[in-house]
Design a protein around this motif. Sequence first.
Motif, PDB file in Angstrom:
ATOM      1  N   GLU A 197       0.737  -1.297   0.015  1.00 15.65           N
ATOM      2  CA  GLU A 197      -0.033  -0.178  -0.081  1.00 15.65           C
ATOM      3  C   GLU A 197       0.960   1.283  -0.069  1.00 15.65           C
ATOM      4  N   VAL A 198       2.050   1.244   0.664  1.00 15.15           N
ATOM      5  CA  VAL A 198       2.991   2.165   0.616  1.00 15.15           C
ATOM      6  C   VAL A 198       3.401   2.573  -0.758  1.00 15.15           C
ATOM      7  N   ILE A 199       3.905   1.667  -1.308  1.00 19.43           N
ATOM      8  CA  ILE A 199       4.245   1.634  -2.946  1.00 19.43           C
ATOM      9  C   ILE A 199       3.024   2.263  -3.651  1.00 19.43           C
ATOM     10  N   ASP A 200       1.706   1.811  -3.366  1.00 21.69           N
ATOM     11  CA  ASP A 200       0.856   2.271  -4.314  1.00 21.69           C
ATOM     12  C   ASP A 200       0.623   3.812  -3.959  1.00 21.69           C
ATOM     13  N   ASP A 201       0.832   4.168  -2.903  1.00 21.97           N
ATOM     14  CA  ASP A 201       0.717   5.631  -2.350  1.00 21.97           C
ATOM     15  C   ASP A 201       1.597   6.415  -3.156  1.00 21.97           C
ATOM     16  N   ILE A 202       2.974   6.050  -3.142  1.00 21.13           N
ATOM     17  CA  ILE A 202       3.998   6.588  -3.832  1.00 21.13           C
ATOM     18  C   ILE A 202       3.783   6.743  -5.346  1.00 21.13           C
ATOM     19  N   LYS A 203       3.434   5.450  -5.886  1.00 14.85           N
ATOM     20  CA  LYS A 203       3.029   5.596  -7.319  1.00 14.85           C
ATOM     21  C   LYS A 203       2.028   6.910  -7.718  1.00 14.85           C
ATOM     22  N   ALA A 204       0.885   6.507  -6.959  1.00 12.39           N
ATOM     23  CA  ALA A 204      -0.137   7.501  -7.214  1.00 12.39           C
ATOM     24  C   ALA A 204       0.326   9.090  -7.106  1.00 12.39           C
ATOM     25  N   ALA A 205       1.182   9.434  -6.157  1.00 14.95           N
ATOM     26  CA  ALA A 205       1.601  10.660  -6.105  1.00 14.95           C
ATOM     27  C   ALA A 205       2.506  10.953  -7.379  1.00 14.95           C
ATOM     28  N   LEU A 206       3.378  10.015  -7.813  1.00 15.48           N
ATOM     29  CA  LEU A 206       4.225  10.308  -9.070  1.00 15.48           C
ATOM     30  C   LEU A 206       3.307  10.415 -10.166  1.00 15.48           C
ATOM     31  N   GLU A 207       2.284   9.468 -10.238  1.00  9.42           N
ATOM     32  CA  GLU A 207       1.560   9.772 -11.496  1.00  9.42           C
ATOM     33  C   GLU A 207       0.849  10.809 -11.677  1.00  9.42           C
ATOM     34  N   THR A 208       0.664  11.605 -10.344  1.00 14.48           N
ATOM     35  CA  THR A 208       0.143  12.955 -10.456  1.00 14.48           C
ATOM     36  C   THR A 208       1.191  14.073 -10.966  1.00 14.48           C
ATOM     37  N   ALA A 209       2.254  13.761 -10.399  1.00 15.30           N
ATOM     38  CA  ALA A 209       3.383  14.632 -10.630  1.00 15.30           C
ATOM     39  C   ALA A 209       4.192  14.557 -12.001  1.00 15.30           C
ATOM     40  N   CYS A 210       4.285  13.282 -12.212  1.00 13.76           N
ATOM     41  CA  CYS A 210       4.672  13.050 -13.607  1.00 13.76           C
ATOM     42  C   CYS A 210       4.572  11.865 -14.358  1.00 13.76           C
ATOM     43  N   PRO A 211       3.313  11.820 -14.999  1.00 16.37           N
ATOM     44  CA  PRO A 211       2.714  10.426 -15.428  1.00 16.37           C
ATOM     45  C   PRO A 211       3.554   9.583 -15.972  1.00 16.37           C
ATOM     46  N   GLN A 212       3.505   8.363 -15.796  1.00 18.76           N
ATOM     47  CA  GLN A 212       4.251   7.303 -16.585  1.00 18.76           C
ATOM     48  C   GLN A 212       5.777   7.661 -16.837  1.00 18.76           C
ATOM     49  N   ILE A 213       6.142   8.057 -15.724  1.00 22.03           N
ATOM     50  CA  ILE A 213       7.686   8.709 -15.967  1.00 22.03           C
ATOM     51  C   ILE A 213       8.545   7.704 -14.964  1.00 22.03           C
ATOM     52  N   VAL A 214       8.164   7.343 -13.560  1.00 21.87           N
ATOM     53  CA  VAL A 214       9.093   6.699 -12.750  1.00 21.87           C
ATOM     54  C   VAL A 214       8.529   5.396 -12.692  1.00 21.87           C
ATOM     55  N   SER A 215       9.434   4.418 -12.898  1.00 22.98           N
ATOM     56  CA  SER A 215       8.940   2.987 -12.835  1.00 22.98           C
ATOM     57  C   SER A 215       8.875   2.392 -11.386  1.00 22.98           C
ATOM     58  N   CYS A 216       8.037   1.450 -11.257  1.00 26.34           N
ATOM     59  CA  CYS A 216       7.844   0.936 -10.022  1.00 26.34           C
ATOM     60  C   CYS A 216       8.800   0.155  -9.351  1.00 26.34           C
ATOM     61  N   ALA A 217       9.897  -0.350 -10.322  1.00 24.22           N
ATOM     62  CA  ALA A 217      11.156  -0.948  -9.747  1.00 24.22           C
ATOM     63  C   ALA A 217      12.183   0.234  -9.379  1.00 24.22           C
ATOM     64  N   ASP A 218      12.091   1.370  -9.829  1.00 26.66           N
ATOM     65  CA  ASP A 218      12.924   2.401  -9.070  1.00 26.66           C
ATOM     66  C   ASP A 218      12.171   2.793  -7.898  1.00 26.66           C
ATOM     67  N   ILE A 219      10.989   2.714  -7.669  1.00 24.61           N
ATOM     68  CA  ILE A 219      10.280   3.178  -6.574  1.00 24.61           C
ATOM     69  C   ILE A 219      10.849   2.126  -5.537  1.00 24.61           C
ATOM     70  N   LEU A 220      10.982   0.818  -5.722  1.00 26.46           N
ATOM     71  CA  LEU A 220      11.449  -0.006  -4.862  1.00 26.46           C
ATOM     72  C   LEU A 220      12.948   0.262  -4.403  1.00 26.46           C
ATOM     73  N   ALA A 221      13.622   0.436  -5.204  1.00 28.27           N
ATOM     74  CA  ALA A 221      15.066   0.843  -4.997  1.00 28.27           C
ATOM     75  C   ALA A 221      15.275   2.195  -4.145  1.00 28.27           C
ATOM     76  N   LEU A 222      14.462   3.015  -4.602  1.00 28.44           N
ATOM     77  CA  LEU A 222      14.668   4.091  -3.841  1.00 28.44           C
ATOM     78  C   LEU A 222      14.004   4.041  -2.296  1.00 28.44           C
TER      79      LEU A 222
END
Length: 339
Positions: A118-143
Amino acid sequence: MARSATLTILFIALMTPTLICFSKITNGGYLYPQFYYQSCPQATSIIRSIVAQAIAKDSRMAASLLRLHFHDCFVKGCDASILLDNDGAVNDDLVGSLHNIVSEKGSVPNTNSVRGFEVIDDIKAALETACPQIVSCADILALAARDSIVLAGGPSWEVPVGRRDSLGASLHGSNRNIPAPNNTLQTIITKFKLNGLDITDLVALSGAHTIGNARCTSFKQRLYGNKHNDQTDKLFAAQLQTNCPRSGGDENLFFLDYVTPMKFDNSYYRNLMDSKGLLTSDQILFKENQETMRIVKEYADNQDIFFEQFSKSMIKMGNISPLTGFRGQIRKSCRMIEV
């Protein structure tokens, strides 16, 4: 245009080697910390903020987000395959085909173990608002893994990014490739070696167990008649048996590092030297191999050396078979592939 941009990046890298850290991937492509500097400059701050909020609500989340990254990378590489939900498939033969995903979440190492989706979901949702389909889920995990370590008091490092997301998952690979608490040391060494990680990486990355919890079922067999029970301090074993009985209590949680369970430090290694490692896979590092014993002692004696190697090994682990270039995709939701 793309060729020009690539040449510009390479030119900058050659002129300022101390500023840009490239990670060459054996199957082609590069990962580097500055990958999102222009396309999504706020990416790292968004991720850090949401991770901090999550850990403030639940201190266990630091270890959970780190484990997600680890369990992802050891199956098909660091490609966010662990985040995919089931989508109609009934076996691994169908994995990778559209709408036929057998989730890795149902594997033995992951069931009732990995968390933080759910934390990853929250991060992805925020990133999709800021910069749609730019940041990968794989990079979210690493960061998110790096930020979790820092927030727990551990070291920081520049995370090379530029990964893309997988188009499938592997339940079979998850069951087979992730090191288990009761594996022999040689089996664990082999699983690391198959992913390009050596004994030094193994001992350093095992230090992640300085935070987090394990269930009673993960170590019960070493408390009751297991051949490894002579490796455990007798008083420590008796204390564990109080809440991890021979029958029942399988889901009861125990700190992996009972001394400083919420702080990322080197006490994990001192625990091993005192025969107070929780898991068999922990304690055998200081019982069965001269090289791992030497490294454990080195990290127990010097936290700075541990922190430095842990950072290097995390970067190395993050380089396991990532998808780069035009391979894979950037998911809008980390739980499903894009049509």
